[in-house]
Design a protein around this motif. Structure first.
Motif, short mmCIF file in Angstrom:
data_model
loop_
_atom_site.label_atom_id
_atom_site.label_comp_id
_atom_site.label_asym_id
_atom_site.label_seq_id
_atom_site.Cartn_x
_atom_site.Cartn_y
_atom_site.Cartn_z
N THR A 123 -12.95 -14.63 -55.73
CA THR A 123 -13.81 -14.88 -54.57
C THR A 123 -13.00 -15.60 -53.51
O THR A 123 -12.28 -16.54 -53.83
N SER A 124 -13.15 -15.17 -52.27
CA SER A 124 -12.40 -15.77 -51.17
C SER A 124 -13.32 -16.63 -50.30
O SER A 124 -14.52 -16.33 -50.17
N TYR A 125 -12.74 -17.63 -49.70
CA TYR A 125 -13.47 -18.54 -48.82
C TYR A 125 -12.63 -18.76 -47.56
O TYR A 125 -11.41 -18.82 -47.63
N TYR A 126 -13.31 -18.93 -46.44
CA TYR A 126 -12.62 -19.13 -45.17
C TYR A 126 -13.28 -20.22 -44.33
O TYR A 126 -14.50 -20.36 -44.33
N ALA A 127 -12.46 -20.94 -43.59
CA ALA A 127 -12.99 -21.82 -42.57
C ALA A 127 -13.53 -20.97 -41.42
O ALA A 127 -13.00 -19.88 -41.13
N THR A 128 -14.56 -21.46 -40.77
CA THR A 128 -15.18 -20.72 -39.67
C THR A 128 -14.16 -20.40 -38.58
O THR A 128 -14.20 -19.32 -37.97
N SER A 129 -13.25 -21.31 -38.35
CA SER A 129 -12.29 -21.17 -37.26
C SER A 129 -11.30 -20.02 -37.47
O SER A 129 -10.66 -19.58 -36.52
N VAL A 130 -11.16 -19.54 -38.70
CA VAL A 130 -10.19 -18.48 -38.97
C VAL A 130 -10.82 -17.21 -39.51
O VAL A 130 -10.13 -16.18 -39.65
N GLU A 131 -12.12 -17.25 -39.81
CA GLU A 131 -12.77 -16.08 -40.40
C GLU A 131 -12.66 -14.90 -39.44
O GLU A 131 -12.91 -15.01 -38.25
N GLY A 132 -12.28 -13.76 -40.00
CA GLY A 132 -12.09 -12.56 -39.19
C GLY A 132 -10.68 -12.40 -38.68
O GLY A 132 -10.29 -11.30 -38.25
N ARG A 133 -9.90 -13.46 -38.72
CA ARG A 133 -8.51 -13.39 -38.26
C ARG A 133 -7.51 -13.56 -39.41
O ARG A 133 -6.43 -12.97 -39.39
N PHE A 134 -7.86 -14.38 -40.37
CA PHE A 134 -6.99 -14.66 -41.51
C PHE A 134 -7.55 -13.97 -42.74
O PHE A 134 -8.77 -13.88 -42.92
N THR A 135 -6.65 -13.55 -43.62
CA THR A 135 -7.04 -12.94 -44.88
C THR A 135 -6.20 -13.53 -46.01
O THR A 135 -4.96 -13.51 -45.93
N ILE A 136 -6.89 -14.05 -47.01
CA ILE A 136 -6.19 -14.56 -48.19
C ILE A 136 -6.26 -13.49 -49.27
O ILE A 136 -7.30 -12.86 -49.47
N SER A 137 -5.14 -13.27 -49.94
CA SER A 137 -5.11 -12.21 -50.94
C SER A 137 -4.14 -12.55 -52.05
O SER A 137 -3.28 -13.42 -51.90
N GLU A 138 -4.29 -11.85 -53.15
CA GLU A 138 -3.39 -12.02 -54.30
C GLU A 138 -2.43 -10.86 -54.35
O GLU A 138 -2.84 -9.71 -54.21
N ASP A 139 -1.17 -11.16 -54.51
CA ASP A 139 -0.16 -10.12 -54.73
C ASP A 139 0.26 -10.22 -56.18
O ASP A 139 1.11 -11.05 -56.54
N ASN A 140 -0.34 -9.41 -57.01
CA ASN A 140 -0.09 -9.52 -58.45
C ASN A 140 1.34 -9.12 -58.80
O ASN A 140 1.89 -9.58 -59.81
N SER A 141 1.95 -8.27 -57.99
CA SER A 141 3.32 -7.85 -58.30
C SER A 141 4.30 -9.01 -58.12
O SER A 141 5.32 -9.07 -58.80
N LYS A 142 3.98 -9.92 -57.19
CA LYS A 142 4.85 -11.06 -56.96
C LYS A 142 4.24 -12.36 -57.48
O LYS A 142 4.88 -13.40 -57.43
N ASN A 143 3.01 -12.26 -57.97
CA ASN A 143 2.31 -13.45 -58.47
C ASN A 143 2.22 -14.52 -57.39
O ASN A 143 2.54 -15.69 -57.62
N THR A 144 1.80 -14.08 -56.20
CA THR A 144 1.67 -15.00 -55.08
C THR A 144 0.28 -14.90 -54.48
O THR A 144 -0.44 -13.91 -54.67
N ILE A 145 -0.08 -15.93 -53.75
CA ILE A 145 -1.28 -15.93 -52.93
C ILE A 145 -0.80 -15.88 -51.49
O ILE A 145 -0.08 -16.78 -51.05
N ASP A 146 -1.18 -14.85 -50.78
CA ASP A 146 -0.70 -14.66 -49.42
C ASP A 146 -1.78 -14.96 -48.41
O ASP A 146 -2.97 -14.76 -48.67
N LEU A 147 -1.36 -15.44 -47.25
CA LEU A 147 -2.28 -15.67 -46.14
C LEU A 147 -1.77 -14.86 -44.95
O LEU A 147 -0.76 -15.21 -44.36
#
Length: 127
Positions: A59-83
């Motif tokens: 589940t993803s969560y965003y601050a109002t100030s960045v919602e719609g512009r920023f995306t948080i995601s998981e890159d399982n191939s690199k085992n990273t959390i990307d923004l």
């Protein structure tokens, strides 16, 4: 002990894009909360986005100030959390930190909920 390392960041003009990556190493847990915070001198650290990683779902969560512009995601191939940060504005200029915690993300906007932090990476948006 969990180690958190950020990469990415840099300088862009208004409207540009940047991508931050966060790698967390250490003992695996069934439920973790990974979050991005940002801070400018003289101000409190602000929660930007977070992702809850559970056994069955994320589940993803965003601050109002960045919602719609920023995306948080998981890159399982690199085992990273990307923004992924798009449509950047000068007010997005800050030091960005990745943080990790075991358990859920119910209070993800509170820095005190996260025991593990990276060193930070600077994002500068010029007008």
């Amino acid at each position: 002990q969990v180690q958190v390392v950020e990469s990415g960041g840099g300088s862009v003009q208004t409207g540009g894009s940047l991508r931050l990556s966060c790698a967390a190493s250490g003992p695996n847990h069934d439920r973790t909360c990974m979050a991005w915070f940002r801070q400018v001198p003289g101000k409190e650290r602000e929660g930007v986005a977070a992702v809850f990683r559970g056994n069955l779902h994320s589940t993803s969560y965003y601050a109002t100030s960045v919602e719609g512009r920023f995306t948080i995601s998981e890159d399982n191939s690199k085992n990273t959390i990307d923004l992924q940060m798009n449509s950047l504005k000068p007010e997005d200029t800050a030091m960005y930190y990745c943080a990790a915690a075991h358990g859920g993300c119910m209070r993800w906007t509170r820095p005190s909920e996260f025991p593990y932090w990276g060193q930070g990476t600077q994002v500068t948006v010029s007008s």
